[in-house]
Every structure is written in C-alpha cells, then in structure tokens.
Scaffold this motif. Structure first.
Motif, PDB file in Angstrom:
ATOM      1  N   ALA A  99     -10.085  -7.026  -1.954  1.00 62.74           N
ATOM      2  CA  ALA A  99      -9.217  -7.213  -3.118  1.00 62.74           C
ATOM      3  C   ALA A  99      -7.818  -6.720  -2.789  1.00 62.74           C
ATOM      4  O   ALA A  99      -7.642  -5.674  -2.155  1.00 62.74           O
ATOM      5  N   LEU A 100      -6.824  -7.491  -3.234  1.00 63.42           N
ATOM      6  CA  LEU A 100      -5.421  -7.113  -3.103  1.00 63.42           C
ATOM      7  C   LEU A 100      -4.872  -6.858  -4.502  1.00 63.42           C
ATOM      8  O   LEU A 100      -4.728  -7.783  -5.306  1.00 63.42           O
ATOM      9  N   LEU A 101      -4.597  -5.599  -4.790  1.00 59.37           N
ATOM     10  CA  LEU A 101      -4.095  -5.212  -6.106  1.00 59.37           C
ATOM     11  C   LEU A 101      -2.584  -5.372  -6.132  1.00 59.37           C
ATOM     12  O   LEU A 101      -1.871  -4.865  -5.257  1.00 59.37           O
ATOM     13  N   LEU A 102      -2.082  -6.059  -7.138  1.00 62.67           N
ATOM     14  CA  LEU A 102      -0.654  -6.265  -7.328  1.00 62.67           C
ATOM     15  C   LEU A 102      -0.161  -5.192  -8.294  1.00 62.67           C
ATOM     16  O   LEU A 102      -0.480  -5.228  -9.490  1.00 62.67           O
ATOM     17  N   ILE A 103       0.586  -4.214  -7.776  1.00 65.78           N
ATOM     18  CA  ILE A 103       1.019  -3.065  -8.584  1.00 65.78           C
ATOM     19  C   ILE A 103       2.423  -3.338  -9.093  1.00 65.78           C
ATOM     20  O   ILE A 103       3.357  -3.505  -8.307  1.00 65.78           O
ATOM     21  N   PRO A 104       2.619  -3.380 -10.414  1.00 66.97           N
ATOM     22  CA  PRO A 104       3.921  -3.778 -10.962  1.00 66.97           C
ATOM     23  C   PRO A 104       4.948  -2.669 -10.929  1.00 66.97           C
ATOM     24  O   PRO A 104       4.637  -1.482 -10.759  1.00 66.97           O
ATOM     25  N   GLY A 105       6.200  -3.060 -11.144  1.00 65.19           N
ATOM     26  CA  GLY A 105       7.282  -2.099 -11.290  1.00 65.19           C
ATOM     27  C   GLY A 105       7.366  -1.599 -12.717  1.00 65.19           C
ATOM     28  O   GLY A 105       6.478  -1.777 -13.537  1.00 65.19           O
ATOM     29  N   GLY A 106       8.471  -0.993 -13.020  1.00 59.46           N
ATOM     30  CA  GLY A 106       8.670  -0.431 -14.347  1.00 59.46           C
ATOM     31  C   GLY A 106       9.300   0.957 -14.239  1.00 59.46           C
ATOM     32  O   GLY A 106      10.292   1.110 -13.548  1.00 59.46           O
ATOM     33  N   PRO A 107       8.672   2.009 -14.819  1.00 62.47           N
ATOM     34  CA  PRO A 107       7.441   1.948 -15.619  1.00 62.47           C
ATOM     35  C   PRO A 107       7.617   1.072 -16.859  1.00 62.47           C
ATOM     36  O   PRO A 107       8.690   1.033 -17.434  1.00 62.47           O
ATOM     37  N   GLY A 108       6.546   0.391 -17.201  1.00 62.27           N
ATOM     38  CA  GLY A 108       6.550  -0.515 -18.332  1.00 62.27           C
ATOM     39  C   GLY A 108       6.269  -1.936 -17.926  1.00 62.27           C
ATOM     40  O   GLY A 108       6.174  -2.820 -18.778  1.00 62.27           O
ATOM     41  N   GLY A 109       6.117  -2.176 -16.629  1.00 56.90           N
ATOM     42  CA  GLY A 109       5.807  -3.512 -16.155  1.00 56.90           C
ATOM     43  C   GLY A 109       4.311  -3.757 -16.097  1.00 56.90           C
ATOM     44  O   GLY A 109       3.509  -2.836 -16.033  1.00 56.90           O
ATOM     45  N   SER A 110       3.935  -5.027 -16.117  1.00 56.56           N
ATOM     46  CA  SER A 110       2.538  -5.442 -16.027  1.00 56.56           C
ATOM     47  C   SER A 110       2.411  -6.488 -14.939  1.00 56.56           C
ATOM     48  O   SER A 110       3.308  -7.301 -14.731  1.00 56.56           O
ATOM     49  N   ASP A 113      -0.366 -11.193 -15.208  1.00 59.58           N
ATOM     50  CA  ASP A 113      -0.210 -12.615 -14.909  1.00 59.58           C
ATOM     51  C   ASP A 113       0.157 -12.882 -13.447  1.00 59.58           C
ATOM     52  O   ASP A 113       0.300 -14.038 -13.048  1.00 59.58           O
ATOM     53  N   ASP A 114       0.301 -11.838 -12.651  1.00 58.49           N
ATOM     54  CA  ASP A 114       0.774 -12.025 -11.278  1.00 58.49           C
ATOM     55  C   ASP A 114      -0.184 -12.798 -10.365  1.00 58.49           C
ATOM     56  O   ASP A 114       0.286 -13.500  -9.463  1.00 58.49           O
ATOM     57  N   PRO A 115      -1.509 -12.709 -10.526  1.00 54.36           N
ATOM     58  CA  PRO A 115      -2.353 -13.565  -9.683  1.00 54.36           C
ATOM     59  C   PRO A 115      -2.005 -15.045  -9.828  1.00 54.36           C
ATOM     60  O   PRO A 115      -2.084 -15.805  -8.859  1.00 54.36           O
ATOM     61  N   SER A 116      -1.594 -15.459 -11.030  1.00 49.25           N
ATOM     62  CA  SER A 116      -1.198 -16.848 -11.254  1.00 49.25           C
ATOM     63  C   SER A 116       0.241 -17.122 -10.846  1.00 49.25           C
ATOM     64  O   SER A 116       0.588 -18.261 -10.531  1.00 49.25           O
ATOM     65  N   ASP A 117       1.080 -16.090 -10.843  1.00 44.57           N
ATOM     66  CA  ASP A 117       2.504 -16.289 -10.631  1.00 44.57           C
ATOM     67  C   ASP A 117       2.892 -15.883  -9.217  1.00 44.57           C
ATOM     68  O   ASP A 117       2.731 -16.645  -8.285  1.00 44.57           O
ATOM     69  N   LYS A 118       3.385 -14.674  -9.013  1.00 46.36           N
ATOM     70  CA  LYS A 118       3.874 -14.276  -7.698  1.00 46.36           C
ATOM     71  C   LYS A 118       2.767 -14.284  -6.648  1.00 46.36           C
ATOM     72  O   LYS A 118       3.033 -14.499  -5.461  1.00 46.36           O
ATOM     73  N   GLY A 119       1.525 -14.093  -7.081  1.00 42.02           N
ATOM     74  CA  GLY A 119       0.425 -14.122  -6.123  1.00 42.02           C
ATOM     75  C   GLY A 119       0.276 -15.460  -5.430  1.00 42.02           C
ATOM     76  O   GLY A 119      -0.180 -15.540  -4.279  1.00 42.02           O
TER      77      GLY A 119
END
Length: 509
Positions: A99-110, A113-119
């Motif tokens: 598994a590759l976890l996509l860790i968002p920025g922020g704090p306050g980011g999510s 939806d990144d597997p569908s978008d930037k992933g």
C-alpha cells in the motif's frame, strides 16, 4: 504545507517533519488485520460525507471505508473517532507490493480523493504495484470533524496569517489570537485537544494495521512530510518506501516553544526568493502582464503599491474583508507564489490595483469547509508545540523581521492563534533523528515559498544516513509530478517502483 483555498478565505498551509532494509516481496506475509476495513463504493455510506475531500471520487474504482481510532491514545479504551479512508487497488495484482499512503499537506488537507486524482498521475508501474490509499486526517470531514465556530472575519487569510498593522503593531494580532483560541476552547470540545502530528502518525499506523500490511509506503507532501518523518521516527520498522516532497523544517529548541514557529518563519526567506523569480518573469519584454522594465523595478513598485494600499485601501467585492489593503495584497502575493502558473493572476491584480479598480474576488468555498480547515490547522499547530504569549517578544521579532524581509512586513515573526491557546501541548515534539532504516527519499524544489530549501536541508541533516535528497532546479511548491522537472520525477518514480535510490544526494538541473 499546502491546502489552497484562494482569495480572502483560507490557505491552511497553517504550519513538520544507512543500514539498508531488505525489500518486501510481493507475496510477503502480513499479520492478521486489526479492525479490517469494510470497503464500499464512495458515497454509499462508508467514508462518505460532506466537506473538503468528501471521498465521492471521480474514479469508479475508488472505494471508501471508515476506521475507528482512539480519540486519546493515552486512553486507548476510551472514546473513539472516525477516520475516513479510500483506496484504488493495485492495477496488476500479480505485481502487488503493498500500500502507498498519500499523506496530505495542511494541516487541514485531505487526501481522500487523491487515489482518483493525483494518484492517477503516478507511473503505471507504481499503480500496478500499490494500492493507493487516501484518508481524511482526524478532525477533517468526513472523518469526525472539528469546528471552532470562528467569527466569519477571522476566517480571512489576513487573520489566519498574522499580518501586523501597517505601522508594525501586533496588538490586534494578540487580540485575535485570544478570541480565536477562546472560540476553539468553547466550541471545539474534546476533539480539539487531540489533533496533532503525533496523533496523525498513530492514526496512520492504525490504518496500516487495518489494511493488513506489515509495512507501508508513503508519499507525503508539504506538512505531510512532517507527518511522514514523525511516523518513520515512531514506527521505523513499519515503513517500506517513504517519499517526502516539499519538506518542512523539523527543527526547534524542543522546549515546546519553536517547532511550529519554524514553519511560519520560513515564509520570510521563501517569499524573498520567489519574488526574485516572479520579478524576472514580470520584467520580460514579451510578457503580456509585464509590470516594469527590470526586476528591481518590479520589486520597488510592489513595495510602493503595498504601502499605498495600507494608507488607501480599495474596495474588493467578494473578498473577506471586502477591501484590498496592503495586507491583502501581500497575502495574495504569497498565495500565488505556490505555483508559477499563478504569476499572471498576481500580475493582473497588481495592474488593476495600480488603476484603482479591482475586479470581484473569486467565489469562496462554503463557510463550513473554511471552519473545518481552520479548526484543524489551528489545533495541529498549537498542540504540536507551545508558542510565547508575550506581546513584547512578538513586537521585537516583527520589528526586526520587517527590516530584514520587507516583502512579508513582519508576518512570519508574528503571533498566530497559538499565542492565546488555552491548552498546553500534552507531549513534547518528536525529535527527528538518523536512527532507523535507510528507506527515505526527499525531493525538494530549489525555489519554494512555503517549504524553502533551507528548511528542507535541515530535515535532510536530521535524518542523516536514513535519507537521500533530490534537489530539483525548479520553482513552486510540490515537486514530484507537479512543479518539479523530469529528472526529479524519474528519480522518485524509480524509487517507488523498484526501490532503487541514488547512492548520494543529487541535483536535478
């Protein structure tokens, strides 16, 4: 750190963090799942909801689930909260690594939806090898959501970023800090006291376990680099391949007073560096948005315009507040420096302000989203490390900073909400060290307004033999597959796909 919501509303940039490890085989055994995730189509119940990054997912392959974690890890048997998780399964099961976890920025980011978008921008070999995993960190909707119930005016970026008044006074900033802190204490409930980087790292380990993975790979961006570094420090043997992209300065005096202030301080050199790039662009003879004949004139003209707007603000319909003053112009500059593609937007604003007429600001996101992101950002920054409460200290710092870095007018040395925070941090910040497996790759643009190269080098130094750093001769925030270059992208992609990492730090010209 970056979660961008433009124009007088919010950028929750808010605020960070060689013994080779044998690679895991694709068929490596994993421990039994703890609280296995119940996957279902996004929007059908599991992991769905309102808010920024709802998990609705543009890709029909994306699934969502909800994981329950302790609200307070010091009381693991107590109240639990929801963490929304998403995934797109590896596209070639026979080649699946993990598994590759996509860790968002922020704090306050999510990253829900990144597997569908930037992933989906990841190379095919990476998408073949990994389940792409997104999540809404604690406090972010549709996970159990935080809300401080802030006054509408306090959601303005010129309040969330502590711009002093035109004369350099910080009195109003201290009043704002106390008002916002009181609102969080009054309306945020128990959750607001348990949102921090360490909590996020522990949640990630719960996600790893629920996925049934013995080790997890990650791609952390901006503030996500600090979460990733803290996770790798707390759980080093549970990490596989770790990419940290656009890296925060993790240093501090570790007396609980400096850690998160290092992020804010980075804007001063970051803006100065980026303005050099912007001014060169804005002085090009064939530029339709040309501002002056020379880069030096672009800079001096900007400073004069900001000072004029400090004295004589212009109406700015749709902004919060509806005026373009010097603070708002400087904040717009900072916003547009995240991506060089936004240089024209800043130039157009400057040209309009020179003429005395500013077009309406773009529509802001829903207030519920702004409230949620602001609450998570404030809680994370203030719970990670304590801030000074002395007005005199901030006055001294702002006065010095305004002289050294005129473009940011003292903001990076000023008092945020944390100066009035009522709950002291419950634990000391995690010190990032060189102890652990050598499986981390840092990628960093040379010119970055939010996470300057100088701060990234401090993270590189702290990690020692555990890391290799790729410095990319490029401009903008977020390097890999975004504002970087082909050399940097190839290096990171090769590491994720094969585990091959440069033997030493490299420079991608």
């Amino acid at each position: 750190m970056k979660q961008t919501i433009r124009n007088g509303s919010l950028i929750a940039v808010s605020a960070l963090l060689l013994g080779l490890t044998a690679p895991l085989a694709a068929h490596a055994s994993t421990p039994p799942k703890s609280e296995a995730l119940d996957w279902s189509p996004c929007g059908s119940g599991s992991g769905s909801g309102s808010g920024s990054g709802s998990g609705s997912g543009s890709d029909p392959r994306q699934e969502c689930a909800t994981l329950q974690v302790p609200l307070d890890y010091a009381d693991p048997g107590g109240r639990r909260i929801d963490i929304a998780v998403s995934r797109i399964a590896a596209e070639k099961p026979s080649a699946r690594r993990g598994a590759l976890l996509l860790i968002p920025g922020g704090p306050g980011g999510s990253s829900l939806d990144d597997p569908s978008d930037k992933g989906q921008e990841l190379p095919q070999k990476v998408r073949d090898s990994y389940d792409l995993i997104g999540f809404a960190p604690r406090g972010n909707a549709p996970s159990t959501a935080a809300d401080c119930g802030l006054d509408h005016g306090d959601l303005a970026l010129t309040k969330l970023r502590p711009w002093p008044t035109a004369d350099g006074s910080v009195t109003e900033n201290m009043t704002t800090a106390r008002r916002m802190s009181q609102a969080c204490a009054r309306n945020g409930g128990e959750l607001i006291r348990h949102i921090s980087t360490v909590d996020n790292a522990r949640d990630i380990d719960r996600i790893r376990a629920a996925l049934g993975e013995r080790r997890i790979s990650a791609w952390g961006v901006s503030y996500g680099t600090y979460i990733g570094a803290v996770y790798a420090q707390l759980f080093p043997r549970r990490t596989d391949r770790i990419v940290l992209d656009s890296n925060l300065d993790p240093t501090g005096d570790f007396g609980r007073t400096q850690l998160s202030r290092a992020w804010l301080a980075g804007f001063a050199p970051g803006v100065e560096d980026m303005f050099t790039q912007f001014a060169r662009w804005a002085a090009e003879p064939d530029n339709p948005y040309r501002l002056a004949d020379t880069p030096a004139a672009v800079r001096s003209d900007f400073l004069r315009l900001a000072e004029r707007l400090d004295r004589e603000p212009l109406p700015w319909p749709g902004a919060n507040p509806e005026v373009l003053n010097g603070m708002a112009l400087r904040q717009s500059m900072l916003d547009d420096f995240y991506d060089p593609d936004d240089f024209p937007a800043l130039a157009k604003l400057i040209l309009a302000a020179r003429q005395g007429t500013v077009p309406p600001a773009p529509e802001a996101p829903p207030e519920a989203v702004l409230q949620n992101v602001a609450a998570v950002g404030a809680a994370t920054i203030c719970n990670d490390s304590a801030w000074p409460t002395s007005t005199a200290l901030y006055e001294k710092g702002v006065a010095k900073n305004r002289v050294e870095y005129p473009l940011t007018a003292g903001m990076p040395a000023n008092a945020m909400v944390c100066a009035g925070w009522s709950n002291p941090p419950e634990q000391a910040p995690v010190r990032i060290t060189d102890r652990g497996p050598s499986n981390i790759l840092l990628v960093q643009n040379k010119h970055d307004v939010a996470t300057p190269l100088s701060g990234a080098l401090k993270l590189r130094s702290a990690l020692g033999r555990r890391a290799v750093m790729v410095t990319v001769n490029s401009t903008g925030h977020d390097a890999y597959l975004d504002n970087g270059n082909a050399c940097g992208d190839r290096t990171v992609s090769r590491f994720l796909a094969t585990g091959e990492r440069p033997g030493r730090d490299v420079y991608c010209a």
